[in-house]
Enzyme design. Structure first.
Site, mmCIF file in Angstrom:
data_model
loop_
_atom_site.group_PDB
_atom_site.id
_atom_site.type_symbol
_atom_site.label_atom_id
_atom_site.label_comp_id
_atom_site.label_asym_id
_atom_site.label_seq_id
_atom_site.Cartn_x
_atom_site.Cartn_y
_atom_site.Cartn_z
ATOM 1 N N PRO A 2 0.824 -1.208 0.000
ATOM 2 C CA PRO A 2 0.000 0.000 0.000
ATOM 3 C C PRO A 2 0.860 1.260 0.000
ATOM 4 O O PRO A 2 1.829 1.362 0.746
ATOM 5 C CB PRO A 2 -0.798 -0.131 1.302
ATOM 6 C CG PRO A 2 -0.823 -1.594 1.594
ATOM 7 C CD PRO A 2 0.498 -2.117 1.100
ATOM 8 N N GLU A 3 0.504 2.205 -0.867
ATOM 9 C CA GLU A 3 1.223 3.471 -0.918
ATOM 10 C C GLU A 3 0.396 4.539 -0.204
ATOM 11 O O GLU A 3 -0.623 4.241 0.423
ATOM 12 C CB GLU A 3 1.514 3.834 -2.372
ATOM 13 C CG GLU A 3 2.414 2.810 -3.063
ATOM 14 C CD GLU A 3 2.840 3.233 -4.462
ATOM 15 O OE1 GLU A 3 2.723 4.429 -4.789
ATOM 16 O OE2 GLU A 3 3.293 2.363 -5.229
ATOM 17 N N LYS A 58 3.604 6.465 4.810
ATOM 18 C CA LYS A 58 2.815 5.234 4.727
ATOM 19 C C LYS A 58 2.533 4.643 6.108
ATOM 20 O O LYS A 58 2.136 3.483 6.223
ATOM 21 C CB LYS A 58 3.552 4.207 3.863
ATOM 22 C CG LYS A 58 3.873 4.718 2.460
ATOM 23 C CD LYS A 58 4.740 3.737 1.697
ATOM 24 C CE LYS A 58 5.229 4.345 0.389
ATOM 25 N NZ LYS A 58 6.108 3.432 -0.374
ATOM 26 N N HIS A 104 -5.036 -15.420 10.477
ATOM 27 C CA HIS A 104 -4.428 -14.169 10.020
ATOM 28 C C HIS A 104 -4.952 -12.950 10.774
ATOM 29 O O HIS A 104 -4.550 -11.833 10.480
ATOM 30 C CB HIS A 104 -4.667 -13.987 8.525
ATOM 31 C CG HIS A 104 -4.071 -15.074 7.684
ATOM 32 N ND1 HIS A 104 -2.762 -15.498 7.835
ATOM 33 C CD2 HIS A 104 -4.617 -15.839 6.690
ATOM 34 C CE1 HIS A 104 -2.518 -16.471 6.956
ATOM 35 N NE2 HIS A 104 -3.610 -16.696 6.263
ATOM 36 N N ARG A 123 0.966 -12.226 5.384
ATOM 37 C CA ARG A 123 2.419 -12.374 5.226
ATOM 38 C C ARG A 123 3.199 -11.775 6.395
ATOM 39 O O ARG A 123 4.408 -11.962 6.491
ATOM 40 C CB ARG A 123 2.857 -11.729 3.903
ATOM 41 C CG ARG A 123 2.227 -12.396 2.684
ATOM 42 C CD ARG A 123 2.668 -11.754 1.389
ATOM 43 N NE ARG A 123 4.082 -11.985 1.119
ATOM 44 C CZ ARG A 123 4.727 -11.505 0.053
ATOM 45 N NH1 ARG A 123 4.061 -10.754 -0.820
ATOM 46 N NH2 ARG A 123 5.999 -11.747 -0.130
ATOM 47 N N ARG A 166 22.229 16.320 -9.200
ATOM 48 C CA ARG A 166 22.149 14.868 -8.991
ATOM 49 C C ARG A 166 22.179 14.109 -10.313
ATOM 50 O O ARG A 166 21.564 14.509 -11.300
ATOM 51 C CB ARG A 166 20.875 14.506 -8.221
ATOM 52 C CG ARG A 166 20.751 15.214 -6.885
ATOM 53 C CD ARG A 166 21.867 14.844 -5.918
ATOM 54 N NE ARG A 166 21.788 13.457 -5.511
ATOM 55 C CZ ARG A 166 21.047 13.033 -4.474
ATOM 56 N NH1 ARG A 166 20.313 13.904 -3.776
ATOM 57 N NH2 ARG A 166 21.040 11.765 -4.139
ATOM 58 N N ARG A 277 12.539 -2.654 -9.452
ATOM 59 C CA ARG A 277 11.147 -2.246 -9.605
ATOM 60 C C ARG A 277 10.857 -1.916 -11.065
ATOM 61 O O ARG A 277 11.684 -1.345 -11.760
ATOM 62 C CB ARG A 277 10.839 -1.014 -8.744
ATOM 63 C CG ARG A 277 11.015 -1.241 -7.259
ATOM 64 C CD ARG A 277 10.718 0.030 -6.493
ATOM 65 N NE ARG A 277 10.877 -0.143 -5.063
ATOM 66 C CZ ARG A 277 10.684 0.812 -4.169
ATOM 67 N NH1 ARG A 277 10.337 2.023 -4.582
ATOM 68 N NH2 ARG A 277 10.842 0.575 -2.881
#
Length: 287
Positions: A2-3, A58, A104, A123, A166, A277
């Protein structure tokens, strides 16, 4: 994982039930999640009043009247479900029978008015901790964290300072929580596409005048995602069991090989792996 929009969706779902509530009972069905639960976890929470529900990046932050703040992170598969008292209808509730023996269902919070909030995490990559409220900002998780992207502290000047000189690409820097808090892979890909900026171009070579539109794109993408409840990829669902719908608005994420949606662009969405990613982008209109 989740973001920011997904975590904000969860916060908004929990708020009507937990904000101002007193915890009558807390049950931890195991001693650990990703990390061990803090010493005295159940005892320190039982009887405490929840002052409000906050979010930082988050993380969910739950300040208590006893001087502690409950800090929670959903990890990869963490989620909350809410069962309100019989006959009570509240925004964000998911009325269902709570199954105490669900393997769970790791932590259960019961309020004095009868609401039951259950934390599930198959998890167990999520975690919970109790931190003194006056020390939260100095805690290692938060001390070096950048500004909230939806807050007033985030603007083009933030990116000018972060990108100056950068060599890394803008995606790498935007995912760095020291630059801006809470951005993740999905929404960075989407924002860069809206701003027509290549994720591979050295950040220091991006003209400063392009960072204002990028800042706006980041804010717009996040605000739109929060409005529709986030993106339901794999395990995420809101506290009422509803799935987010922002994935139906993706312009590039998970759209490899499809036409670019930018008007007049004839490019096809590509995908490359950066630091493990997937990066989704248009090689034609993102320069």
């Amino acid at each position: 994982m989740p973001e920011l929009p997904e975590v904000e969706t969860v916060r908004r779902g929990l708020e009507p039930v937990l904000s101002g509530a007193r915890l009558a009972r807390v049950r931890a069905n195991r001693p650990d999640l990703r990390f061990p639960l803090p010493d005295g976890f159940v005892q320190r929470l039982t009887g405490a009043k929840i002052l409000r529900l906050d979010r930082r990046a988050k993380y969910l932050l739950v300040p208590l009247d006893r001087g502690d703040t409950l800090v929670m992170h959903l990890g990869m598969t963490g989620r909350f479900e809410i069962a309100a008292p019989s006959g009570t209808i509240r925004p964000g509730d998911f009325a269902r029978e709570v199954t105490p023996d669900d393997k769970h269902a790791h932590v259960v919070f019961e309020t004095e008015d009868g609401a039951v909030v259950t934390y599930y995490d198959p998890r167990r990559f999520g975690f919970m901790d109790l931190i003194a409220t006056d020390k939260v900002d100095r805690h290692p998780w938060f001390a070096a964290m950048g500004p909230e992207p939806l807050g007033e502290g985030f603007d083009a000047k933030t990116l000018v300072a972060a990108f100056n000189g950068r060599k890394q690409g803008p995606k790498t820097l935007l995912l760095d929580q020291k630059t801006v808090a809470g951005l993740g892979n999905i929404y960075v890909c989407e924002a860069l596409h809206r701003a027509h900026i290549s994720p591979f171009k050295p950040a220091g070579m991006i003209a400063g005048k392009r960072l204002g539109p990028l800042t706006t794109a980041i804010k717009d993408v996040l605000a739109e995602a929060v409005e529709v409840g986030g993106s339901s990829l794999k395990d995420f669902a809101a506290t009422d069991g509803a799935l987010g719908y922002f994935q139906h608005r993706f312009r590039v994420y998970d759209r490899e090989g499809q036409p670019c949606p930018t008007p007049g662009c004839k490019g096809m969405i590509g995908r490359e792996v950066q630091a493990g990613r997937s990066t989704f982008f248009c090689p034609v209109c993102q320069v």
